[in-house]
Design a protein around this motif. Structure first.
Motif, PDB file in Angstrom:
ATOM      1  N   ILE A 116      19.423  40.903  55.549  1.00 14.75           N
ATOM      2  CA  ILE A 116      20.462  40.062  54.963  1.00 14.75           C
ATOM      3  C   ILE A 116      21.540  39.702  55.993  1.00 14.75           C
ATOM      4  CG2 ILE A 116      22.283  39.983  53.219  1.00 14.75           C
ATOM      5  CD1 ILE A 116      19.437  39.636  52.137  1.00 14.75           C
ATOM      6  N   VAL A 117      21.955  40.632  56.823  1.00 16.92           N
ATOM      7  CA  VAL A 117      23.016  40.379  57.787  1.00 16.92           C
ATOM      8  C   VAL A 117      22.411  39.779  59.056  1.00 16.92           C
ATOM      9  CG1 VAL A 117      24.831  41.450  59.165  1.00 16.92           C
ATOM     10  CG2 VAL A 117      24.405  42.245  56.846  1.00 16.92           C
ATOM     11  N   GLY A 118      23.022  38.744  59.598  1.00 12.74           N
ATOM     12  CA  GLY A 118      22.559  38.137  60.836  1.00 12.74           C
ATOM     13  C   GLY A 118      21.268  37.360  60.663  1.00 12.74           C
ATOM     14  N   PHE A 178      19.914  26.390  43.183  1.00  8.86           N
ATOM     15  CA  PHE A 178      19.869  27.798  42.772  1.00  8.86           C
ATOM     16  C   PHE A 178      20.895  28.577  43.597  1.00  8.86           C
ATOM     17  CE2 PHE A 178      18.264  32.107  43.649  1.00  8.86           C
ATOM     18  CZ  PHE A 178      18.163  32.603  42.361  1.00  8.86           C
ATOM     19  N   THR A 179      21.584  29.545  42.959  1.00  9.60           N
ATOM     20  CA  THR A 179      22.515  30.424  43.660  1.00  9.60           C
ATOM     21  C   THR A 179      22.084  31.870  43.454  1.00  9.60           C
ATOM     22  OG1 THR A 179      24.345  28.884  43.370  1.00  9.60           O
ATOM     23  CG2 THR A 179      24.926  31.155  43.877  1.00  9.60           C
ATOM     24  N   TYR A 180      22.068  32.598  44.548  1.00  4.63           N
ATOM     25  CA  TYR A 180      21.720  34.019  44.517  1.00  4.63           C
ATOM     26  C   TYR A 180      22.891  34.808  45.085  1.00  4.63           C
ATOM     27  CZ  TYR A 180      19.715  38.458  45.999  1.00  4.63           C
ATOM     28  OH  TYR A 180      19.485  39.798  46.197  1.00  4.63           O
ATOM     29  N   PHE A 181      23.290  35.869  44.369  1.00  8.42           N
ATOM     30  CA  PHE A 181      24.330  36.775  44.842  1.00  8.42           C
ATOM     31  C   PHE A 181      23.678  38.105  45.177  1.00  8.42           C
ATOM     32  CE2 PHE A 181      26.651  33.716  42.285  1.00  8.42           C
ATOM     33  CZ  PHE A 181      27.735  33.438  43.103  1.00  8.42           C
ATOM     34  N   HIS A 182      23.845  38.542  46.394  1.00 10.84           N
ATOM     35  CA  HIS A 182      23.303  39.830  46.831  1.00 10.84           C
ATOM     36  C   HIS A 182      24.419  40.865  46.673  1.00 10.84           C
ATOM     37  CE1 HIS A 182      20.245  42.213  48.776  1.00 10.84           C
ATOM     38  NE2 HIS A 182      21.158  42.712  49.591  1.00 10.84           N
ATOM     39  N   ASN A 183      24.566  41.384  45.430  1.00 10.47           N
ATOM     40  CA  ASN A 183      25.638  42.319  45.097  1.00 10.47           C
ATOM     41  C   ASN A 183      25.229  43.755  45.399  1.00 10.47           C
ATOM     42  OD1 ASN A 183      27.520  40.412  44.064  1.00 10.47           O
ATOM     43  ND2 ASN A 183      26.193  40.183  42.282  1.00 10.47           N
ATOM     44  N   LEU A 224      17.150  27.872  51.405  1.00  8.16           N
ATOM     45  CA  LEU A 224      18.212  28.783  50.985  1.00  8.16           C
ATOM     46  C   LEU A 224      19.203  28.930  52.136  1.00  8.16           C
ATOM     47  CD1 LEU A 224      18.639  30.274  48.300  1.00  8.16           C
ATOM     48  CD2 LEU A 224      17.689  32.305  49.371  1.00  8.16           C
ATOM     49  N   ILE A 225      20.470  28.671  51.861  1.00  6.22           N
ATOM     50  CA  ILE A 225      21.533  28.713  52.861  1.00  6.22           C
ATOM     51  C   ILE A 225      22.413  29.928  52.604  1.00  6.22           C
ATOM     52  CG2 ILE A 225      23.519  27.484  53.834  1.00  6.22           C
ATOM     53  CD1 ILE A 225      20.886  26.047  54.282  1.00  6.22           C
ATOM     54  N   HIS A 226      22.737  30.648  53.649  1.00  8.48           N
ATOM     55  CA  HIS A 226      23.598  31.826  53.598  1.00  8.48           C
ATOM     56  C   HIS A 226      25.050  31.356  53.646  1.00  8.48           C
ATOM     57  CE1 HIS A 226      24.795  35.857  55.661  1.00  8.48           C
ATOM     58  NE2 HIS A 226      24.868  35.959  54.356  1.00  8.48           N
ATOM     59  N   LEU A 227      25.764  31.424  52.515  1.00  6.45           N
ATOM     60  CA  LEU A 227      27.141  30.925  52.438  1.00  6.45           C
ATOM     61  C   LEU A 227      28.184  31.972  52.801  1.00  6.45           C
ATOM     62  CD1 LEU A 227      27.025  28.792  49.161  1.00  6.45           C
ATOM     63  CD2 LEU A 227      26.848  28.017  51.531  1.00  6.45           C
ATOM     64  N   SER A 228      27.931  33.225  52.428  1.00  8.25           N
ATOM     65  CA  SER A 228      28.881  34.304  52.707  1.00  8.25           C
ATOM     66  C   SER A 228      28.087  35.599  52.837  1.00  8.25           C
ATOM     67  CB  SER A 228      29.913  34.418  51.581  1.00  8.25           C
ATOM     68  OG  SER A 228      29.318  34.909  50.397  1.00  8.25           O
ATOM     69  N   ASN A 229      28.808  36.709  52.968  1.00 12.48           N
ATOM     70  CA  ASN A 229      28.100  37.978  53.121  1.00 12.48           C
ATOM     71  C   ASN A 229      27.316  38.378  51.879  1.00 12.48           C
ATOM     72  OD1 ASN A 229      30.250  38.679  51.484  1.00 12.48           O
ATOM     73  ND2 ASN A 229      30.774  40.529  52.608  1.00 12.48           N
ATOM     74  N   LYS A 230      27.480  37.672  50.774  1.00 14.19           N
ATOM     75  CA  LYS A 230      26.715  38.007  49.570  1.00 14.19           C
ATOM     76  C   LYS A 230      26.148  36.807  48.823  1.00 14.19           C
ATOM     77  CE  LYS A 230      30.460  38.123  46.207  1.00 14.19           C
ATOM     78  NZ  LYS A 230      31.058  38.865  45.125  1.00 14.19           N
ATOM     79  N   GLN A 231      26.529  35.596  49.193  1.00 15.42           N
ATOM     80  CA  GLN A 231      26.125  34.425  48.414  1.00 15.42           C
ATOM     81  C   GLN A 231      25.165  33.525  49.197  1.00 15.42           C
ATOM     82  OE1 GLN A 231      29.359  32.011  46.993  1.00 15.42           O
ATOM     83  NE2 GLN A 231      28.019  30.645  45.856  1.00 15.42           N
TER      84      GLN A 231
END
Length: 176
Positions: free
Chosen positions: A6-8, A38-43, A23-30
């Motif tokens: 997930i990171v980097g 579609f939106t995915y949150f990696h909580n 799929l685009i990485h918007l933030s450290n979790k979104q």
């Protein structure tokens, strides 16, 4: 699966809804998909750990699986879907030690990073404690390879697999 790490992220990510590599990485979790919105949150995943103690000894679980195979841990694990933290404590202690625990005290929580099969999971580890009135005969089960009773003076924080556990045990040591 969103990605191997997930990171980097440097590789294209495939959307779990439309299957396109958009799929685009918007933030450290979104993450969001440019193709289907579609939106995915990696909580963070919820986990529990319990400091079981008797007099001046702490029960230490030896990890039987990676991450941290062979290192020290506190009994506990991930919270299952539709389960409260308290239910997870009861289930995990039963699964790992064959001990029925009904009385325990919430202490605090710590963030943690849990790397499993090349995927980095962020967790929120809730820390509970219980002072036993007697030293029960326990059996290591599930993903616990062995158990040790360690005197407070012999505890080495660097032996614990996770930073969150080290912090929890440090708190326990300071309070006992």
């Amino acid at each position: 699966m969103v990605s191997r790490k997930i990171v980097g992220i440097d590789t294209p990510l495939f959307c779990p809804q439309c299957g396109k590599s958009s799929l685009i990485h918007l933030s450290n979790k979104q993450f969001t998909c440019n193709a289907c919105d579609f939106t995915y949150f990696h909580n963070p995943a919820a986990a529990v750990m319990v400091a079981l103690s008797y007099e001046d000894e702490l029960l230490v679980a030896i990890r039987g699986r990676n991450p941290g195979l062979g290192l020290w841990d506190l009994p506990g694990g991930f919270v299952d879907p539709n389960e409260s933290l308290e239910q997870a404590v009861i289930r995990e202690i039963q699964e790992e030690l064959n001990l029925t625990l009904t009385d325990f005290t919430y202490q605090c929580s710590f963030s943690n990073t849990y790397c499993y099969k090349n995927i980095e999971y962020k967790t929120c580890d809730s820390f509970f404690s219980h002072q036993l009135l007697g030293k029960p005969t326990l059996t290591a089960r599930d993903d616990v390879a062995d158990i040790l009773w360690v005197k407070k003076t012999d505890i080495k924080l660097e032996n614990f697999a996770f930073t969150s556990t080290q912090r929890a045990v440090e708190l326990w040591l300071n309070n006992h």
